[in-house]
Design an enzyme around this catalytic site. Structure first.
Site, short mmCIF file in Angstrom:
data_model
loop_
_atom_site.label_atom_id
_atom_site.label_comp_id
_atom_site.label_asym_id
_atom_site.label_seq_id
_atom_site.Cartn_x
_atom_site.Cartn_y
_atom_site.Cartn_z
N CYS A 164 -26.83 42.34 -69.40
CA CYS A 164 -27.02 41.43 -68.27
C CYS A 164 -28.49 41.03 -68.11
CB CYS A 164 -26.55 42.10 -66.99
SG CYS A 164 -24.80 42.49 -66.96
N CYS A 199 -25.70 47.04 -63.27
CA CYS A 199 -27.04 46.59 -62.90
C CYS A 199 -27.47 47.19 -61.57
CB CYS A 199 -27.10 45.07 -62.85
SG CYS A 199 -27.00 44.33 -64.48
N ASN A 235 -29.00 36.96 -69.69
CA ASN A 235 -27.90 37.71 -70.26
C ASN A 235 -27.77 37.36 -71.74
OD1 ASN A 235 -26.98 35.14 -69.21
ND2 ASN A 235 -24.85 35.83 -69.35
N ILE A 236 -27.37 38.38 -72.51
CA ILE A 236 -27.27 38.26 -73.95
C ILE A 236 -25.92 38.82 -74.36
CG2 ILE A 236 -28.30 38.92 -76.17
CD1 ILE A 236 -30.92 39.49 -74.48
N GLU A 237 -25.03 37.94 -74.81
CA GLU A 237 -23.68 38.36 -75.17
C GLU A 237 -23.58 38.79 -76.62
OE1 GLU A 237 -21.23 35.66 -71.94
OE2 GLU A 237 -21.15 35.07 -74.05
N CYS A 264 -23.73 42.99 -61.34
CA CYS A 264 -22.59 43.85 -61.61
C CYS A 264 -22.91 45.29 -61.19
CB CYS A 264 -22.21 43.80 -63.09
SG CYS A 264 -23.33 44.71 -64.19
N GLU A 310 -30.29 41.06 -65.41
CA GLU A 310 -31.02 42.00 -64.56
C GLU A 310 -31.51 43.20 -65.37
OE1 GLU A 310 -28.09 40.48 -64.17
OE2 GLU A 310 -27.39 40.65 -62.09
#
Length: 138
Positions: free
Chosen positions: A53, A94, A42-44, A91, A55
């Site tokens: 996300c 995804c 995941n990359i915020e 989520c 996935e």
């Protein structure tokens, strides 16, 4: 490929997660039907909406390389400094991406706490009454 091997790759991907806001790191390892594996984390983003996300990162990497047939995905996630991980489900967004590319009844979603503790679901089980490409066919 064994579930434990796919989980190990997801755990490695989790270490690369960029999570300065939530401190909740997720890793995914996506197995194609041809045997290739694509990982993602995941990359915020400070604006939250542009975040991605683990996935979807794995799926987008695979699709961008021409892959279109998938067998399974292993997902691991939890607090940055957690001593132990719990099961981390994908989520809704995804799940919808999985619905676009995966066999509804046979694609395996592996939720893992570690290499020895995991649960395997089909896409249908985690997305009952899903909407996908077949719904748009005339």
């Amino acid at each position: 490929m064994k579930e434990s091997e796919l989980i190990a790759l997801a755990l490695q991907a989790r270490e690369k997660a960029y999570t300065p806001y939530s401190h909740f790191k997720v890793g995914a390892a996506l197995l194609t039907k041809s045997g290739n594996v694509y990982t993602g984390c995941n990359i915020e983003n400070a604006a939250y909406t542009p975040s991605n996300c683990a996935e979807r990162t794995a799926f987008f990497k695979a699709v961008s390389e021409g892959e279109r047939e998938f067998a399974a995905i292993a997902i691991v996630g939890g607090a940055e400094n957690a001593a132990e991980l719990d099961y981390c489900a994908p989520c809704g967004v995804c799940r919808q991406v999985m619905m676009e590319f995966c066999d509804y009844d046979n694609f395996q979603v592996i939720l893992a706490a570690n290499e020895d503790e995991y649960r395997v679901y089909t896409l249908r089980e985690i997305l009952p009454v899903g909407f996908g490409p077949k719904n748009l066919q005339a």
